[in-house]
Structure formats: structure tokens, C-alpha cells
Motif scaffolding. Structure first.
Motif, PDB file in Angstrom:
ATOM      1  N   GLN A  18       0.847  -1.191   0.000  1.00  0.00           N
ATOM      2  CA  GLN A  18       0.000   0.000   0.000  1.00  0.00           C
ATOM      3  C   GLN A  18       0.887   1.248   0.000  1.00  0.00           C
ATOM      4  N   LYS A  19       0.255   2.395  -0.214  1.00  0.00           N
ATOM      5  CA  LYS A  19       0.964   3.665  -0.083  1.00  0.00           C
ATOM      6  C   LYS A  19       1.354   3.858   1.369  1.00  0.00           C
ATOM      7  N   PRO A  20       2.423   4.500   1.696  1.00  0.00           N
ATOM      8  CA  PRO A  20       3.384   5.149   0.798  1.00  0.00           C
ATOM      9  C   PRO A  20       4.465   4.207   0.310  1.00  0.00           C
ATOM     10  N   LEU A  21       4.387   2.931   0.679  1.00  0.00           N
ATOM     11  CA  LEU A  21       5.449   1.997   0.311  1.00  0.00           C
ATOM     12  C   LEU A  21       5.381   1.550  -1.135  1.00  0.00           C
ATOM     13  N   ASN A  22       4.332   1.918  -1.842  1.00  0.00           N
ATOM     14  CA  ASN A  22       4.263   1.553  -3.249  1.00  0.00           C
ATOM     15  C   ASN A  22       4.854   2.651  -4.127  1.00  0.00           C
ATOM     16  N   HIS A  23       5.712   3.483  -3.546  1.00  0.00           N
ATOM     17  CA  HIS A  23       6.334   4.580  -4.289  1.00  0.00           C
ATOM     18  C   HIS A  23       7.365   4.093  -5.297  1.00  0.00           C
ATOM     19  N   ILE A  24       7.733   2.833  -5.207  1.00  0.00           N
ATOM     20  CA  ILE A  24       8.660   2.261  -6.174  1.00  0.00           C
ATOM     21  C   ILE A  24       7.974   2.312  -7.540  1.00  0.00           C
ATOM     22  N   PRO A  25       8.699   2.607  -8.590  1.00  0.00           N
ATOM     23  CA  PRO A  25       8.053   2.693  -9.906  1.00  0.00           C
ATOM     24  C   PRO A  25       7.204   1.463 -10.219  1.00  0.00           C
ATOM     25  N   SER A  26       6.069   1.693 -10.857  1.00  0.00           N
ATOM     26  CA  SER A  26       5.152   0.588 -11.132  1.00  0.00           C
ATOM     27  C   SER A  26       5.728  -0.419 -12.110  1.00  0.00           C
ATOM     28  N   ASN A  27       6.800  -0.056 -12.784  1.00  0.00           N
ATOM     29  CA  ASN A  27       7.402  -0.994 -13.725  1.00  0.00           C
ATOM     30  C   ASN A  27       8.519  -1.815 -13.081  1.00  0.00           C
ATOM     31  N   LEU A  28       8.621  -1.805 -11.778  1.00  0.00           N
ATOM     32  CA  LEU A  28       9.635  -2.584 -11.068  1.00  0.00           C
ATOM     33  C   LEU A  28       8.945  -3.649 -10.236  1.00  0.00           C
ATOM     34  N   HIS A  29       9.303  -4.903 -10.465  1.00  0.00           N
ATOM     35  CA  HIS A  29       8.666  -6.012  -9.769  1.00  0.00           C
ATOM     36  C   HIS A  29       9.738  -6.950  -9.214  1.00  0.00           C
ATOM     37  N   LEU A  30       9.509  -7.434  -8.007  1.00  0.00           N
ATOM     38  CA  LEU A  30      10.382  -8.422  -7.393  1.00  0.00           C
ATOM     39  C   LEU A  30       9.525  -9.606  -7.013  1.00  0.00           C
ATOM     40  N   CYS A  31       9.914 -10.756  -7.489  1.00  0.00           N
ATOM     41  CA  CYS A  31       9.189 -11.981  -7.176  1.00  0.00           C
ATOM     42  C   CYS A  31      10.204 -12.986  -6.636  1.00  0.00           C
ATOM     43  N   ILE A  32       9.901 -13.585  -5.493  1.00  0.00           N
ATOM     44  CA  ILE A  32      10.791 -14.589  -4.908  1.00  0.00           C
ATOM     45  C   ILE A  32      10.028 -15.895  -4.811  1.00  0.00           C
ATOM     46  N   ARG A  33      10.570 -16.920  -5.440  1.00  0.00           N
ATOM     47  CA  ARG A  33       9.973 -18.252  -5.431  1.00  0.00           C
ATOM     48  C   ARG A  33      11.054 -19.241  -5.045  1.00  0.00           C
ATOM     49  N   GLY A  34      10.925 -19.785  -3.837  1.00  0.00           N
ATOM     50  CA  GLY A  34      11.918 -20.753  -3.397  1.00  0.00           C
ATOM     51  C   GLY A  34      13.297 -20.148  -3.306  1.00  0.00           C
ATOM     52  N   ASN A  35      14.248 -20.707  -4.058  1.00  0.00           N
ATOM     53  CA  ASN A  35      15.639 -20.257  -4.017  1.00  0.00           C
ATOM     54  C   ASN A  35      15.998 -19.309  -5.157  1.00  0.00           C
ATOM     55  N   ILE A  36      14.985 -18.810  -5.875  1.00  0.00           N
ATOM     56  CA  ILE A  36      15.257 -17.930  -7.008  1.00  0.00           C
ATOM     57  C   ILE A  36      14.420 -16.666  -6.885  1.00  0.00           C
ATOM     58  N   GLY A  37      15.050 -15.540  -7.130  1.00  0.00           N
ATOM     59  CA  GLY A  37      14.351 -14.267  -7.165  1.00  0.00           C
ATOM     60  C   GLY A  37      14.439 -13.694  -8.565  1.00  0.00           C
ATOM     61  N   THR A  38      13.427 -12.973  -8.962  1.00  0.00           N
ATOM     62  CA  THR A  38      13.403 -12.353 -10.271  1.00  0.00           C
ATOM     63  C   THR A  38      13.084 -10.879 -10.106  1.00  0.00           C
ATOM     64  N   LEU A  39      13.921 -10.045 -10.655  1.00  0.00           N
ATOM     65  CA  LEU A  39      13.713  -8.603 -10.651  1.00  0.00           C
ATOM     66  C   LEU A  39      13.415  -8.210 -12.096  1.00  0.00           C
ATOM     67  N   ILE A  40      12.250  -7.602 -12.313  1.00  0.00           N
ATOM     68  CA  ILE A  40      11.810  -7.248 -13.659  1.00  0.00           C
ATOM     69  C   ILE A  40      11.517  -5.755 -13.695  1.00  0.00           C
ATOM     70  N   PHE A  41      12.020  -5.073 -14.714  1.00  0.00           N
ATOM     71  CA  PHE A  41      11.670  -3.668 -14.884  1.00  0.00           C
ATOM     72  C   PHE A  41      11.737  -3.308 -16.358  1.00  0.00           C
ATOM     73  N   GLN A  42      11.061  -2.222 -16.691  1.00  0.00           N
ATOM     74  CA  GLN A  42      11.035  -1.751 -18.062  1.00  0.00           C
ATOM     75  C   GLN A  42      11.884  -0.498 -18.164  1.00  0.00           C
ATOM     76  N   LYS A  43      12.810  -0.500 -19.112  1.00  0.00           N
ATOM     77  CA  LYS A  43      13.669   0.652 -19.333  1.00  0.00           C
ATOM     78  C   LYS A  43      12.896   1.746 -20.051  1.00  0.00           C
ATOM     79  N   PHE A  44      13.459   2.956 -20.069  1.00  0.00           N
ATOM     80  CA  PHE A  44      12.799   4.107 -20.683  1.00  0.00           C
ATOM     81  C   PHE A  44      12.461   3.874 -22.148  1.00  0.00           C
ATOM     82  N   ASN A  45      13.207   3.015 -22.837  1.00  0.00           N
ATOM     83  CA  ASN A  45      12.953   2.761 -24.257  1.00  0.00           C
ATOM     84  C   ASN A  45      11.945   1.638 -24.488  1.00  0.00           C
TER      85      ASN A  45
END
Length: 97
Positions: A18-45
Motif C-alpha cells: 500500500q501507499k506510501p510503500l508503493n512509491h517504487i516505480p510501477s514498472n519494477l517487480h520483485l518476485c521470490i519463489r523458493g531459491n530464485i528471485g526475479t527482478l523485472i523492470f522496463q527501461k525508458f525505451n
């Protein structure tokens, strides 16, 4: 894909900040499943970048931080499901900007 996110929200395995902790850009996602984490984001282009994190210490730090946040920092299960359902509805109606 969003229907899968909705199901994951419903069973509590996916949580949304929730706000204010959702101030991270909406195009940045962190997903952790077991022993692997995935960081996904969209660049300006528009290019999507995906980083796989396998360093156990770093994943453990992220998990520890998130697991020790107050419940009030997250939407409730019902609110998270409604949030995702709203996005799905807006996509289906072509009204998501």
C-alpha cells in the motif's frame, strides 16, 4: 497472466504494498519463489529487463525485510484481489492507461 496473479493474491502467496510503500516505480517487480528471485523492470525505451537472483544471502535479506513488515503495509487479501480484478477489467475494456 493477471488471472494467475489474482489467484496468487487470493491464496496469499502474492501480496501488494500500500501507499506510501508503493512509491517504487510501477514498472519494477520483485518476485521470490523458493531459491530464485526475479527482478523485472522496463527501461525508458520500453525494453524489459529481467534479472535472476540466485544469491541466497541476498534473497534471504529481501524475504526477511518483507516478512517483517507490518500487516498494515500490505493490502488485505480482498483488497489485493479487487485491485488485480480492476486492472483486468480495465484491460478488457481498453481503458487502462
Amino acid at each position: 497472466m493477471l488471472r494467475g496473479v489474482e489467484a496468487s493474491c487470493r491464496n496469499g502467496s502474492y501480496r501488494i504494498l500500500q501507499k506510501p510503500l508503493n512509491h517504487i516505480p510501477s514498472n519494477l517487480h520483485l518476485c521470490i519463489r523458493g531459491n530464485i528471485g526475479t527482478l523485472i523492470f522496463q527501461k525508458f525505451n520500453g525494453e524489459v529487463m529481467l534479472f535472476t537472483i540466485q544469491e541466497y544471502g541476498l534473497l534471504e535479506t529481501f524475504l526477511d525485510y518483507l516478512q517483517n513488515m507490518q500487516e498494515s503495509c500490505f493490502y488485505t487479501t480482498e483488497e489485493a484481489v479487487a485491485y488485480v480484478q480492476d486492472i483486468i477489467c480495465r484491460l478488457e475494456n481498453g481503458s487502462l492507461e
